[in-house]
Design a protein around this motif. Sequence first.
Motif, PDB file in Angstrom:
ATOM      1  N   ASN A   1      14.619   9.364  14.798  1.00 37.06           N
ATOM      2  CA  ASN A   1      15.192   9.645  13.491  1.00 37.06           C
ATOM      3  C   ASN A   1      14.315   9.166  12.336  1.00 37.06           C
ATOM      4  O   ASN A   1      14.744   9.153  11.187  1.00 37.06           O
ATOM      5  N   LEU A   2      13.074   8.754  12.642  1.00 43.84           N
ATOM      6  CA  LEU A   2      12.165   8.276  11.600  1.00 43.84           C
ATOM      7  C   LEU A   2      10.808   8.947  11.741  1.00 43.84           C
ATOM      8  O   LEU A   2      10.276   9.071  12.843  1.00 43.84           O
ATOM      9  N   THR A   3      10.247   9.363  10.633  1.00 41.66           N
ATOM     10  CA  THR A   3       8.904   9.920  10.623  1.00 41.66           C
ATOM     11  C   THR A   3       7.935   8.879  10.091  1.00 41.66           C
ATOM     12  O   THR A   3       8.335   7.848   9.539  1.00 41.66           O
ATOM     13  N   LYS A   4       6.641   9.152  10.239  1.00 45.25           N
ATOM     14  CA  LYS A   4       5.647   8.246   9.668  1.00 45.25           C
ATOM     15  C   LYS A   4       5.754   8.215   8.143  1.00 45.25           C
ATOM     16  O   LYS A   4       5.448   7.196   7.520  1.00 45.25           O
ATOM     17  N   GLU A   5       6.213   9.309   7.548  1.00 47.06           N
ATOM     18  CA  GLU A   5       6.439   9.323   6.101  1.00 47.06           C
ATOM     19  C   GLU A   5       7.586   8.383   5.721  1.00 47.06           C
ATOM     20  O   GLU A   5       7.515   7.691   4.694  1.00 47.06           O
ATOM     21  N   ASP A   6       8.627   8.345   6.554  1.00 46.81           N
ATOM     22  CA  ASP A   6       9.735   7.417   6.313  1.00 46.81           C
ATOM     23  C   ASP A   6       9.239   5.973   6.336  1.00 46.81           C
ATOM     24  O   ASP A   6       9.582   5.161   5.474  1.00 46.81           O
ATOM     25  N   LEU A   7       8.439   5.663   7.351  1.00 44.40           N
ATOM     26  CA  LEU A   7       7.932   4.304   7.498  1.00 44.40           C
ATOM     27  C   LEU A   7       6.967   3.950   6.370  1.00 44.40           C
ATOM     28  O   LEU A   7       6.960   2.814   5.874  1.00 44.40           O
TER      29      LEU A   7
ATOM     30  N   GLY B   1       7.133   5.059   3.392  1.00 48.09           N
ATOM     31  CA  GLY B   1       7.988   4.783   2.236  1.00 48.09           C
ATOM     32  C   GLY B   1       8.579   3.380   2.303  1.00 48.09           C
ATOM     33  O   GLY B   1       8.668   2.674   1.274  1.00 48.09           O
ATOM     34  N   MET B   2       8.984   2.954   3.491  1.00 51.31           N
ATOM     35  CA  MET B   2       9.483   1.587   3.664  1.00 51.31           C
ATOM     36  C   MET B   2       8.396   0.565   3.322  1.00 51.31           C
ATOM     37  O   MET B   2       8.660  -0.468   2.703  1.00 51.31           O
TER      38      MET B   2
ATOM     39  N   ARG C   1       5.511   6.304  -5.269  1.00 53.37           N
ATOM     40  CA  ARG C   1       5.853   6.268  -3.842  1.00 53.37           C
ATOM     41  C   ARG C   1       5.196   7.443  -3.111  1.00 53.37           C
ATOM     42  O   ARG C   1       4.660   7.282  -2.005  1.00 53.37           O
ATOM     43  N   GLU C   2       5.213   8.601  -3.745  1.00 58.87           N
ATOM     44  CA  GLU C   2       4.623   9.797  -3.130  1.00 58.87           C
ATOM     45  C   GLU C   2       3.112   9.650  -2.981  1.00 58.87           C
ATOM     46  O   GLU C   2       2.529  10.036  -1.956  1.00 58.87           O
TER      47      GLU C   2
ATOM     48  N   ILE D   1       2.423   7.192  -0.059  1.00 61.04           N
ATOM     49  CA  ILE D   1       2.636   7.805   1.258  1.00 61.04           C
ATOM     50  C   ILE D   1       1.466   8.704   1.621  1.00 61.04           C
ATOM     51  O   ILE D   1       0.931   8.642   2.741  1.00 61.04           O
TER      52      ILE D   1
END
Length: 470
Positions: free
Chosen positions: A150-156, A158-159, A215-216, A219
Motif C-alpha cells: 500500500n506504499l510507493t517509493k513516492e509515498d516514502l 514524501g514521508m 515536496r514535489e 520527491i
Amino acid sequence: MKIEQIYTGCLAQGAYYIESEGEVAIIDPLRETQQYVDKANKENAKIKYIFETHFHADFVSGHIDLAKKTGATIVYGPGAETTYDIHTAKDNEEFKLGKVTIKVLHTPGHTLESSTFLLIDENGKEHAIFSGDTLFLGDVGRPDLAIKSNLTKEDLAGMLYDSLRNKIMTLPDDVIVYPAHGAGSACGKNLSKETVGILGEQKKTNYALRANMTREEFIKEVLTGIAPPPQYFAKNAMMNKSGYDAFETILKKGDTPLNPEEFEALANNENALVLDVRTEKDFVNGHIPNSIFIGLNGSFAPWVGALITDIKQPILLITPDGKEQETVTRLSRVGYDNTLGYLKGGIGAWKAAGKDIETISSISVDKFSEEFKNDDVNVLDVRKDGEYKSEHLVGDHVQHFALDYINDNMNTIDKNKTYYLHCAGGYRSVIAASILKARGFNNLVDIAGGFGALKNSGLPTTDYVCPSTL
C-alpha cells in the motif's frame, strides 16, 4: 561524555560508542560485537542500550549478539516488529545514559521505522544527531527499500521530506551530524567522503535540504538517478528483523583449514563456490579452475552481496596467509554465513598436490593500443553507468555493462569472441573476468591499469563530462 565513531571503510558504515558516567549506548553495531564489549570493559563501563536507526539492508547488524552478551536493551523506533525482544520506542521518548539523554525522533521515509537519535548533553543542550540513513552528508536515504503493497517509493519520499523538515531541520545549526554511511555506500547516490558534519552546513549545501524546496521537487530529485538496490539488501534486512546465528559460531565453522583433497571434495560434494580473495594480480597469474575472484583489497563485502545471488551459498576460501578469519568476518557482515573452510597453504599447496591451475591473459595499455587498431577488437567496460557516461573509449566494438549487473547481461556477449575487459583500475575487471570464465567465456583479456591508464594512452575517448552533471 564520550562519543566515538567506529567506521568500517569496506561497508562505508559508521557505528557509534557513547559513554557517560559508566553507562554506554551502541548505535548500529557491526556483526562482530566483542570489540564493543572489550571497549566498555576497558572503560569500566556497562553497555545499557543498543540503538538501531532502522532495519539495515546493506549489512547485518550485531545488535542481537550484543544484547545476549551484555543484557543491553535493543531499541528501535516506532512501528518496528521483530521475532526477538526489543523496546519499540515512541516518538520523542527519552532514554537516560549517565548524565546525558538520548531522544528518539521518528523520521520515516528511508524505512517506516527509521529514527534519528538526538543526544542532549549534561547541560540540556542539543548536541548531536545519529541520523542513520535519514540524513547523510551531501544526501539523504533512498526511499525505495521498504515498500509495502500500500506504499510507493513516492509515498516514502514524501514521508522523508516531512521528517527532514519537521524533525531535523528545526534543530540548531551547530548540532553535529553523525550519519550511518559515507561515500561508497549504495544507500544513497551523492554521499560525502566526510563522515562527521554540522547540521547548519548541511542546510546550506545538501541539495535535499534546500530552502523553499517543495515536496514535489524533493520527491522528484531524491528518486532521480537511484540505481536498483543490490539483490542482497532485502535478505540482510530480513536477517536484521528475524535474527541470525551467533557470529562466533559462524567464525568457528568458516575458520577450518582444509588440505587440497578435502577442499576439492567439499567443492564437488557440497556444490560449494570457491572464492579467491587474494589480489587481482595473484588471481590473474594462477587460480583454481572455476573459482571466483573478489579481493579483500577492494569493497569486498558489498561486491559479494551484489554478485553471489544465493546468500546461503556454501563457500570455500582461497585467502592470503593469515587473512582467513578476516575473510569469514567480512562475509558475515553481509549475511554470507555458510563458509565451509579455507585451503590451508593456499595456491602453493594446490600446485604441490599436482592439481590444475588456470590463468587469465593480461596485457599492458601499450600492447592494447596496438591491438585496438584492429577494427574487430571487442572491448567490455564494466564500470558503473555514471563512470561510463562520464568518459569512455570510442569504437564500434566498445560494449558496456556495469559489473553490478553482470548476471543479467550474459546473453549480450558472445562466447566465441575475444573480449578485452577494463574497469577504472583493474579490480572490477578481474572480478568480471573470473565470473565470465567460470560461465564458459574463455576468450578474455584483462587490460592492466584499467581506464585510468587507457585515458592517458592517446586512444580515442568521449569528451569528459563531470559525473555530478549527468
